[in-house]
Scaffold this active site. Structure first.
Site, PDB file in Angstrom:
ATOM      1  N   ARG A  31       0.829  -1.206   0.000  1.00 16.62           N
ATOM      2  CA  ARG A  31       0.000   0.000   0.000  1.00 16.62           C
ATOM      3  C   ARG A  31       0.865   1.258   0.000  1.00 16.62           C
ATOM      4  O   ARG A  31       2.028   1.228   0.403  1.00 16.62           O
ATOM      5  CB  ARG A  31      -0.944   0.047   1.196  1.00 16.62           C
ATOM      6  N   GLU A  37      -0.775   9.851   8.674  1.00 15.90           N
ATOM      7  CA  GLU A  37       0.351   9.028   9.146  1.00 15.90           C
ATOM      8  C   GLU A  37       0.413   9.034  10.663  1.00 15.90           C
ATOM      9  O   GLU A  37       0.306  10.089  11.297  1.00 15.90           O
ATOM     10  CB  GLU A  37       1.646   9.583   8.548  1.00 15.90           C
ATOM     11  N   SER A 132       4.507  -1.450   3.198  1.00 12.13           N
ATOM     12  CA  SER A 132       3.786  -2.557   3.844  1.00 12.13           C
ATOM     13  C   SER A 132       4.071  -3.916   3.241  1.00 12.13           C
ATOM     14  O   SER A 132       3.149  -4.703   2.991  1.00 12.13           O
ATOM     15  CB  SER A 132       2.284  -2.323   3.782  1.00 12.13           C
ATOM     16  N   ASP A 178      -2.297  -0.962   7.601  1.00 16.99           N
ATOM     17  CA  ASP A 178      -1.668  -1.720   6.522  1.00 16.99           C
ATOM     18  C   ASP A 178      -2.421  -3.004   6.199  1.00 16.99           C
ATOM     19  O   ASP A 178      -2.628  -3.352   5.037  1.00 16.99           O
ATOM     20  CB  ASP A 178      -0.214  -2.029   6.882  1.00 16.99           C
TER      21      ASP A 178
HETATM   22  C1  GAF Z   1       3.418   1.531   9.939  1.00 23.83           C
HETATM   23  C2  GAF Z   1       2.357   0.838  10.787  1.00 23.83           C
HETATM   24  F1  GAF Z   1       2.371  -0.508  10.523  1.00 23.83           F
HETATM   25  C3  GAF Z   1       0.974   1.403  10.524  1.00 23.83           C
HETATM   26  O1  GAF Z   1       0.046   0.819  11.392  1.00 23.83           O
HETATM   27  C4  GAF Z   1       0.964   2.926  10.667  1.00 23.83           C
HETATM   28  O2  GAF Z   1       1.008   3.298  12.020  1.00 23.83           O
HETATM   29  C5  GAF Z   1       2.107   3.540   9.867  1.00 23.83           C
HETATM   30  O3  GAF Z   1       3.364   2.936  10.170  1.00 23.83           O
HETATM   31  C6  GAF Z   1       2.230   5.023  10.127  1.00 23.83           C
HETATM   32  O4  GAF Z   1       1.119   5.698   9.640  1.00 23.83           O
HETATM   33  O5  GAF Z   1       3.210   1.259   8.583  1.00 23.83           O
END
Ligand code: GAF
Length: 391
Positions: A31, A37, A132, A178
Protein backbone atom coordinates in the site's frame (compact mmCIF):
# COMPACT_ATOMS: atom_id res chain seq x y z
CA UNK A 1 3.97 -7.22 -15.36
CA UNK A 2 0.25 -7.79 -14.70
CA UNK A 3 -0.83 -9.74 -11.64
CA UNK A 4 -1.72 -12.75 -13.80
CA UNK A 5 1.70 -12.70 -15.45
CA UNK A 6 3.32 -12.45 -12.03
CA UNK A 7 1.24 -15.40 -10.81
CA UNK A 8 2.29 -17.44 -13.87
CA UNK A 9 5.93 -16.61 -13.12
CA UNK A 10 5.59 -17.74 -9.48
CA UNK A 11 3.76 -20.92 -10.59
CA UNK A 12 6.64 -21.73 -12.96
CA UNK A 13 9.16 -21.18 -10.14
CA UNK A 14 7.11 -23.42 -7.84
CA UNK A 15 7.13 -26.13 -10.52
CA UNK A 16 10.95 -25.86 -10.81
CA UNK A 17 11.46 -26.23 -7.06
CA UNK A 18 8.79 -28.75 -6.15
CA UNK A 19 8.55 -30.64 -9.47
CA UNK A 20 4.77 -30.27 -9.75
CA UNK A 21 2.38 -27.39 -10.44
CA UNK A 22 0.90 -25.47 -7.49
CA UNK A 23 -2.64 -26.25 -6.43
CA UNK A 24 -3.34 -22.79 -5.02
CA UNK A 25 -2.13 -19.28 -5.91
CA UNK A 26 -3.02 -16.15 -3.94
CA UNK A 27 -1.84 -12.53 -3.86
CA UNK A 28 -2.02 -9.54 -1.52
CA UNK A 29 -0.95 -5.98 -2.35
CA UNK A 30 1.33 -3.51 -0.61
CA UNK A 31 0.00 0.00 0.00
CA UNK A 32 0.86 3.64 -0.21
CA UNK A 33 -0.73 6.01 2.25
CA UNK A 34 -1.79 9.27 0.62
CA UNK A 35 -2.21 10.98 3.99
CA UNK A 36 -2.96 10.16 7.66
CA UNK A 37 0.35 9.03 9.15
CA UNK A 38 0.64 7.64 12.67
CA UNK A 39 -3.04 8.35 13.17
CA UNK A 40 -4.26 4.74 13.07
CA UNK A 41 -3.15 3.85 16.62
CA UNK A 42 -4.68 7.14 17.81
CA UNK A 43 -8.18 6.08 16.66
CA UNK A 44 -7.96 8.60 13.81
CA UNK A 45 -8.40 8.48 10.02
CA UNK A 46 -6.06 7.17 7.31
CA UNK A 47 -6.35 7.41 3.52
CA UNK A 48 -4.29 4.65 1.88
CA UNK A 49 -4.63 2.82 -1.43
CA UNK A 50 -3.46 -0.66 -2.40
CA UNK A 51 -0.70 -0.59 -5.04
CA UNK A 52 0.03 -2.79 -8.04
CA UNK A 53 2.86 -4.47 -6.15
CA UNK A 54 2.10 -7.84 -4.63
CA UNK A 55 3.17 -10.72 -2.47
CA UNK A 56 2.22 -13.84 -4.40
CA UNK A 57 2.15 -17.32 -2.88
CA UNK A 58 1.94 -20.55 -4.86
CA UNK A 59 1.29 -23.65 -2.77
CA UNK A 60 0.30 -27.30 -2.84
CA UNK A 61 0.12 -30.39 -0.67
CA UNK A 62 3.53 -32.05 -0.22
CA UNK A 63 4.40 -34.98 -2.46
CA UNK A 64 6.27 -36.70 0.38
CA UNK A 65 4.95 -37.82 3.70
CA UNK A 66 5.69 -34.99 6.13
CA UNK A 67 3.82 -33.30 8.93
CA UNK A 68 5.28 -29.91 8.24
CA UNK A 69 4.55 -26.72 6.36
CA UNK A 70 7.52 -25.80 4.19
CA UNK A 71 7.86 -22.15 3.22
CA UNK A 72 10.34 -20.91 0.65
CA UNK A 73 10.87 -17.30 -0.30
CA UNK A 74 12.51 -16.20 -3.54
CA UNK A 75 14.53 -13.75 -1.39
CA UNK A 76 16.01 -16.43 0.86
CA UNK A 77 18.30 -19.39 0.25
CA UNK A 78 16.96 -21.68 2.93
CA UNK A 79 13.35 -22.85 3.41
CA UNK A 80 11.70 -22.71 6.83
CA UNK A 81 9.47 -25.38 8.26
CA UNK A 82 6.58 -24.99 10.65
CA UNK A 83 4.66 -27.68 12.52
CA UNK A 84 1.01 -26.64 12.40
CA UNK A 85 0.35 -27.50 16.04
CA UNK A 86 -0.25 -25.28 19.02
CA UNK A 87 1.51 -23.62 20.73
CA UNK A 88 3.45 -22.29 17.78
CA UNK A 89 6.68 -20.68 18.93
CA UNK A 90 7.95 -17.48 17.27
CA UNK A 91 11.20 -17.66 15.31
CA UNK A 92 14.13 -15.54 16.59
CA UNK A 93 13.54 -11.78 16.45
CA UNK A 94 13.93 -10.37 12.96
CA UNK A 95 13.23 -13.66 11.13
CA UNK A 96 10.90 -13.20 8.12
CA UNK A 97 9.14 -16.46 8.98
CA UNK A 98 7.55 -14.76 11.99
CA UNK A 99 4.96 -13.11 9.72
CA UNK A 100 3.60 -16.36 8.27
CA UNK A 101 4.04 -18.13 11.61
CA UNK A 102 1.91 -15.51 13.38
CA UNK A 103 -0.85 -15.86 10.81
CA UNK A 104 -0.79 -19.66 10.99
CA UNK A 105 -1.02 -19.34 14.79
CA UNK A 106 -4.08 -17.09 14.39
CA UNK A 107 -5.81 -19.73 12.26
CA UNK A 108 -4.88 -22.53 14.67
CA UNK A 109 -6.30 -20.48 17.55
CA UNK A 110 -9.63 -20.45 15.68
CA UNK A 111 -9.53 -24.21 15.24
CA UNK A 112 -8.60 -23.85 11.56
CA UNK A 113 -5.68 -26.16 10.80
CA UNK A 114 -4.44 -25.99 7.21
CA UNK A 115 -2.42 -29.22 7.60
CA UNK A 116 0.85 -29.65 5.78
CA UNK A 117 1.67 -27.80 2.58
CA UNK A 118 4.61 -26.52 0.52
CA UNK A 119 4.68 -22.88 -0.53
CA UNK A 120 6.77 -20.50 -2.57
CA UNK A 121 6.53 -16.80 -1.68
CA UNK A 122 7.53 -14.04 -4.06
CA UNK A 123 7.07 -10.31 -3.59
CA UNK A 124 7.26 -7.25 -5.81
CA UNK A 125 6.58 -4.96 -2.83
CA UNK A 126 9.98 -3.39 -2.02
CA UNK A 127 11.09 -4.85 1.32
CA UNK A 128 11.42 -2.34 4.15
CA UNK A 129 10.45 0.55 1.87
CA UNK A 130 7.47 1.73 3.91
CA UNK A 131 4.99 0.16 1.45
CA UNK A 132 3.79 -2.56 3.84
CA UNK A 133 5.68 -5.54 2.53
CA UNK A 134 5.04 -7.22 5.89
CA UNK A 135 1.26 -6.68 5.81
CA UNK A 136 1.20 -7.95 2.21
CA UNK A 137 2.96 -11.12 3.37
CA UNK A 138 0.63 -11.60 6.34
CA UNK A 139 -2.51 -11.01 4.29
CA UNK A 140 -1.29 -13.27 1.47
CA UNK A 141 -0.68 -16.07 3.99
CA UNK A 142 -4.13 -15.50 5.54
CA UNK A 143 -5.72 -15.62 2.08
CA UNK A 144 -3.91 -18.89 1.33
CA UNK A 145 -5.07 -20.40 4.63
CA UNK A 146 -8.65 -19.35 3.89
CA UNK A 147 -8.49 -21.29 0.61
CA UNK A 148 -6.80 -24.33 2.15
CA UNK A 149 -9.17 -24.55 5.13
CA UNK A 150 -12.24 -23.60 3.08
CA UNK A 151 -13.18 -20.99 5.69
CA UNK A 152 -13.42 -17.38 4.54
CA UNK A 153 -12.98 -14.95 7.43
CA UNK A 154 -14.84 -11.72 7.81
CA UNK A 155 -12.52 -9.03 6.28
CA UNK A 156 -12.22 -7.10 9.56
CA UNK A 157 -11.40 -10.27 11.50
CA UNK A 158 -8.85 -11.24 8.84
CA UNK A 159 -7.09 -7.85 9.03
CA UNK A 160 -7.06 -7.97 12.85
CA UNK A 161 -5.68 -11.52 12.83
CA UNK A 162 -2.81 -10.30 10.62
CA UNK A 163 -2.19 -7.27 12.85
CA UNK A 164 -1.99 -9.59 15.87
CA UNK A 165 0.54 -11.74 14.01
CA UNK A 166 2.70 -8.66 13.56
CA UNK A 167 2.35 -7.69 17.25
CA UNK A 168 2.89 -11.12 18.78
CA UNK A 169 5.32 -12.75 16.35
CA UNK A 170 7.21 -9.91 14.63
CA UNK A 171 7.18 -7.74 17.78
CA UNK A 172 6.00 -4.60 15.97
CA UNK A 173 3.12 -2.78 17.73
CA UNK A 174 1.61 -1.51 14.46
CA UNK A 175 -1.82 0.05 13.97
CA UNK A 176 -4.51 -1.39 11.70
CA UNK A 177 -3.98 0.57 8.47
CA UNK A 178 -1.67 -1.72 6.52
CA UNK A 179 -3.55 -4.96 7.02
CA UNK A 180 -6.94 -3.30 6.39
CA UNK A 181 -5.93 -1.83 3.05
CA UNK A 182 -4.21 -5.03 1.91
CA UNK A 183 -7.44 -6.92 2.64
CA UNK A 184 -9.97 -4.28 1.55
CA UNK A 185 -8.34 -2.30 -1.26
CA UNK A 186 -10.51 -1.64 -4.29
CA UNK A 187 -9.45 -0.75 -7.83
CA UNK A 188 -9.61 2.99 -8.50
CA UNK A 189 -10.47 3.78 -4.90
CA UNK A 190 -8.73 5.11 -1.83
CA UNK A 191 -9.85 3.78 1.54
CA UNK A 192 -10.87 6.34 4.13
CA UNK A 193 -10.64 4.25 7.25
CA UNK A 194 -12.02 5.38 10.58
CA UNK A 195 -9.62 3.50 12.83
CA UNK A 196 -11.92 3.88 15.84
CA UNK A 197 -15.10 2.38 14.40
CA UNK A 198 -13.01 0.38 11.86
CA UNK A 199 -15.53 1.50 9.29
CA UNK A 200 -13.98 1.61 5.82
CA UNK A 201 -15.30 4.08 3.26
CA UNK A 202 -14.26 3.81 -0.38
CA UNK A 203 -13.32 7.13 -1.98
CA UNK A 204 -13.34 6.96 -5.79
CA UNK A 205 -10.13 8.08 -7.44
CA UNK A 206 -10.37 7.37 -11.13
CA UNK A 207 -9.59 10.80 -12.61
CA UNK A 208 -7.18 9.85 -15.42
CA UNK A 209 -5.53 13.28 -15.35
CA UNK A 210 -3.99 12.54 -11.95
CA UNK A 211 -1.37 9.93 -11.09
CA UNK A 212 0.09 8.68 -7.82
CA UNK A 213 3.86 8.51 -7.94
CA UNK A 214 5.88 6.48 -5.43
CA UNK A 215 9.47 7.60 -4.92
CA UNK A 216 11.63 5.14 -3.04
CA UNK A 217 14.53 6.97 -1.42
CA UNK A 218 16.29 3.61 -1.07
CA UNK A 219 17.38 4.54 2.43
CA UNK A 220 16.20 2.94 5.63
CA UNK A 221 17.51 4.37 8.86
CA UNK A 222 17.48 1.72 11.55
CA UNK A 223 15.30 3.72 13.90
CA UNK A 224 11.88 2.47 12.96
CA UNK A 225 11.99 -0.44 15.39
CA UNK A 226 12.69 1.63 18.49
CA UNK A 227 11.07 4.94 17.55
CA UNK A 228 7.63 3.57 16.63
CA UNK A 229 6.73 2.28 20.13
CA UNK A 230 8.15 5.47 21.61
CA UNK A 231 5.81 7.56 19.45
CA UNK A 232 2.86 5.41 20.51
CA UNK A 233 3.71 5.95 24.19
CA UNK A 234 4.11 9.71 23.73
CA UNK A 235 0.63 9.84 22.17
CA UNK A 236 -0.82 7.88 25.09
CA UNK A 237 0.87 10.25 27.54
CA UNK A 238 -0.60 13.27 25.73
CA UNK A 239 -4.09 11.74 25.72
CA UNK A 240 -3.82 11.02 29.45
CA UNK A 241 -2.85 14.61 30.26
CA UNK A 242 -5.71 15.83 28.06
CA UNK A 243 -8.07 13.47 29.91
CA UNK A 244 -9.35 11.81 26.72
CA UNK A 245 -9.37 8.13 25.65
CA UNK A 246 -7.21 8.90 22.61
CA UNK A 247 -5.93 11.86 20.59
CA UNK A 248 -8.89 11.39 18.23
CA UNK A 249 -10.95 13.06 20.97
CA UNK A 250 -8.69 16.09 21.36
CA UNK A 251 -8.71 19.46 19.59
CA UNK A 252 -5.88 21.89 18.90
CA UNK A 253 -7.43 24.34 21.41
CA UNK A 254 -7.68 21.71 24.14
CA UNK A 255 -4.04 20.80 23.53
CA UNK A 256 -2.97 24.44 23.75
CA UNK A 257 -4.78 24.76 27.08
CA UNK A 258 -2.68 21.98 28.67
CA UNK A 259 0.58 22.97 27.02
CA UNK A 260 2.16 23.99 30.35
CA UNK A 261 1.48 20.56 31.84
CA UNK A 262 3.21 18.72 29.05
CA UNK A 263 6.74 17.93 28.04
CA UNK A 264 7.51 19.97 24.91
CA UNK A 265 8.23 16.86 22.81
CA UNK A 266 4.96 15.20 23.83
CA UNK A 267 3.15 18.44 22.93
CA UNK A 268 4.61 18.41 19.42
CA UNK A 269 3.76 14.73 18.91
CA UNK A 270 0.14 15.47 19.83
CA UNK A 271 0.15 18.53 17.52
CA UNK A 272 1.04 16.27 14.61
CA UNK A 273 -1.61 13.66 15.34
CA UNK A 274 -4.45 16.11 16.00
CA UNK A 275 -3.70 18.16 12.88
CA UNK A 276 -3.05 15.08 10.73
CA UNK A 277 -6.45 13.59 11.55
CA UNK A 278 -8.09 16.83 10.41
CA UNK A 279 -5.97 17.00 7.25
CA UNK A 280 -6.90 13.43 6.35
CA UNK A 281 -10.63 14.10 6.51
CA UNK A 282 -10.16 17.25 4.40
CA UNK A 283 -7.98 15.41 1.90
CA UNK A 284 -10.71 12.80 1.38
CA UNK A 285 -13.14 15.65 0.66
CA UNK A 286 -10.59 17.10 -1.78
CA UNK A 287 -10.24 13.77 -3.59
CA UNK A 288 -14.02 13.44 -3.85
CA UNK A 289 -14.16 16.93 -5.41
CA UNK A 290 -11.08 16.29 -7.62
CA UNK A 291 -9.58 19.39 -6.00
CA UNK A 292 -5.99 18.24 -6.52
CA UNK A 293 -4.25 21.51 -5.59
CA UNK A 294 -6.04 21.42 -2.20
CA UNK A 295 -5.09 17.77 -1.63
CA UNK A 296 -1.50 18.62 -2.60
CA UNK A 297 -1.28 21.45 -0.06
CA UNK A 298 -2.51 19.09 2.67
CA UNK A 299 0.20 16.61 1.67
CA UNK A 300 2.94 19.25 2.03
CA UNK A 301 1.50 20.32 5.39
CA UNK A 302 1.46 16.69 6.48
CA UNK A 303 5.11 16.34 5.54
CA UNK A 304 6.13 19.44 7.50
CA UNK A 305 4.24 18.13 10.50
CA UNK A 306 5.97 14.73 10.30
CA UNK A 307 9.35 16.41 9.83
CA UNK A 308 9.13 19.06 12.55
CA UNK A 309 6.62 17.80 15.12
CA UNK A 310 6.61 14.02 14.85
CA UNK A 311 10.29 13.92 13.80
CA UNK A 312 10.04 10.80 11.67
CA UNK A 313 11.46 12.09 8.40
CA UNK A 314 15.11 12.11 7.33
CA UNK A 315 17.24 14.31 5.10
CA UNK A 316 16.89 12.05 2.03
CA UNK A 317 13.08 12.06 2.12
CA UNK A 318 13.08 15.80 2.86
CA UNK A 319 15.22 16.21 -0.26
CA UNK A 320 12.62 14.37 -2.38
CA UNK A 321 9.80 16.53 -1.02
CA UNK A 322 11.80 19.75 -1.61
CA UNK A 323 12.51 18.76 -5.21
CA UNK A 324 8.85 17.93 -5.80
CA UNK A 325 7.78 21.24 -4.26
CA UNK A 326 10.26 23.13 -6.45
CA UNK A 327 8.72 21.53 -9.56
CA UNK A 328 5.33 22.69 -8.27
CA UNK A 329 1.99 22.81 -10.04
CA UNK A 330 3.41 24.50 -13.17
CA UNK A 331 5.64 21.44 -13.62
CA UNK A 332 2.81 19.05 -12.75
CA UNK A 333 3.30 18.23 -9.04
CA UNK A 334 0.32 18.93 -6.77
CA UNK A 335 1.83 17.63 -3.55
CA UNK A 336 4.33 15.28 -1.97
CA UNK A 337 5.05 13.79 1.45
CA UNK A 338 6.77 10.94 3.19
CA UNK A 339 4.57 7.84 3.42
CA UNK A 340 4.63 4.99 5.95
CA UNK A 341 6.28 4.54 9.32
CA UNK A 342 9.22 6.90 8.71
CA UNK A 343 13.00 7.26 8.80
CA UNK A 344 13.41 6.58 5.10
CA UNK A 345 11.46 4.45 2.70
CA UNK A 346 9.17 6.19 0.24
CA UNK A 347 7.60 9.51 -0.56
CA UNK A 348 4.26 9.74 -2.35
CA UNK A 349 3.48 12.48 -4.87
CA UNK A 350 0.30 13.47 -6.62
CA UNK A 351 1.08 14.52 -10.19
CA UNK A 352 -0.49 15.49 -13.50
CA UNK A 353 -0.54 12.29 -15.55
CA UNK A 354 0.87 13.90 -18.69
CA UNK A 355 3.90 15.22 -16.79
CA UNK A 356 4.82 12.03 -14.93
CA UNK A 357 7.79 11.07 -17.14
CA UNK A 358 9.42 14.51 -16.90
CA UNK A 359 8.74 14.74 -13.15
CA UNK A 360 10.26 11.30 -12.50
CA UNK A 361 13.39 12.21 -14.46
CA UNK A 362 13.82 15.50 -12.64
CA UNK A 363 13.29 13.99 -9.18
CA UNK A 364 15.71 11.12 -9.91
CA UNK A 365 18.41 13.46 -11.27
CA UNK A 366 18.15 16.09 -8.52
CA UNK A 367 17.93 13.46 -5.77
CA UNK A 368 21.10 11.80 -7.07
CA UNK A 369 22.82 15.19 -7.15
CA UNK A 370 21.76 16.05 -3.59
CA UNK A 371 22.33 12.67 -1.92
CA UNK A 372 24.43 10.52 -4.24
CA UNK A 373 21.68 7.86 -4.10
CA UNK A 374 19.59 6.42 -6.96
CA UNK A 375 15.87 6.69 -6.25
CA UNK A 376 13.45 4.09 -7.61
CA UNK A 377 10.27 5.67 -8.93
CA UNK A 378 7.06 4.00 -10.08
CA UNK A 379 3.41 4.85 -10.61
CA UNK A 380 0.39 2.88 -9.48
CA UNK A 381 -3.35 3.12 -9.90
CA UNK A 382 -5.30 2.18 -6.75
CA UNK A 383 -5.41 -1.62 -6.84
CA UNK A 384 -7.71 -4.35 -5.50
CA UNK A 385 -7.06 -6.03 -2.15
CA UNK A 386 -6.07 -9.64 -1.56
CA UNK A 387 -7.24 -12.10 -4.17
CA UNK A 388 -7.32 -15.81 -4.92
CA UNK A 389 -5.84 -16.51 -8.35
CA UNK A 390 -6.09 -20.31 -8.32
CA UNK A 391 -8.34 -22.17 -5.87
C1 GAF B 1 3.42 1.53 9.94
C2 GAF B 1 2.36 0.84 10.79
F1 GAF B 1 2.37 -0.51 10.52
C3 GAF B 1 0.97 1.40 10.52
O1 GAF B 1 0.05 0.82 11.39
C4 GAF B 1 0.96 2.93 10.67
O2 GAF B 1 1.01 3.30 12.02
C5 GAF B 1 2.11 3.54 9.87
O3 GAF B 1 3.36 2.94 10.17
C6 GAF B 1 2.23 5.02 10.13
O4 GAF B 1 1.12 5.70 9.64
O5 GAF B 1 3.21 1.26 8.58
Amino acid sequence: MTLNELAAHVAAEFQKIYARPPRWIVAAPGRVNLIGEHTDYNDGFVLPMAIERYTVIAAGRPAKDTKQIQLRSTCEDQPVTIDPVQPLKPFPKGAWANYPAGVIAGFLARGLNPGRFDALIHSTVPLGGGLSSSAALEVAVATLLEVITGRKLDPVEKALLCQKAEHDYAGMPCGIMDQFISVMGRENHLLLLDCRSRKPELVPMSDPSVTVLVINSNVKHELTGSEYPTRRKQCETAAKILGVPSLRDATADALESVRGKMDEVVFRRACHVISEIERTVHAAEGVRASNWPAVGQLMYASHRSMRDDYEISCREIDAVVEIAESIGIPGGVYGCRMTGGGFGGCAVALAKSDAVAAISQKIAADYKKKTGIEATIFVSRPAAGATVIKA
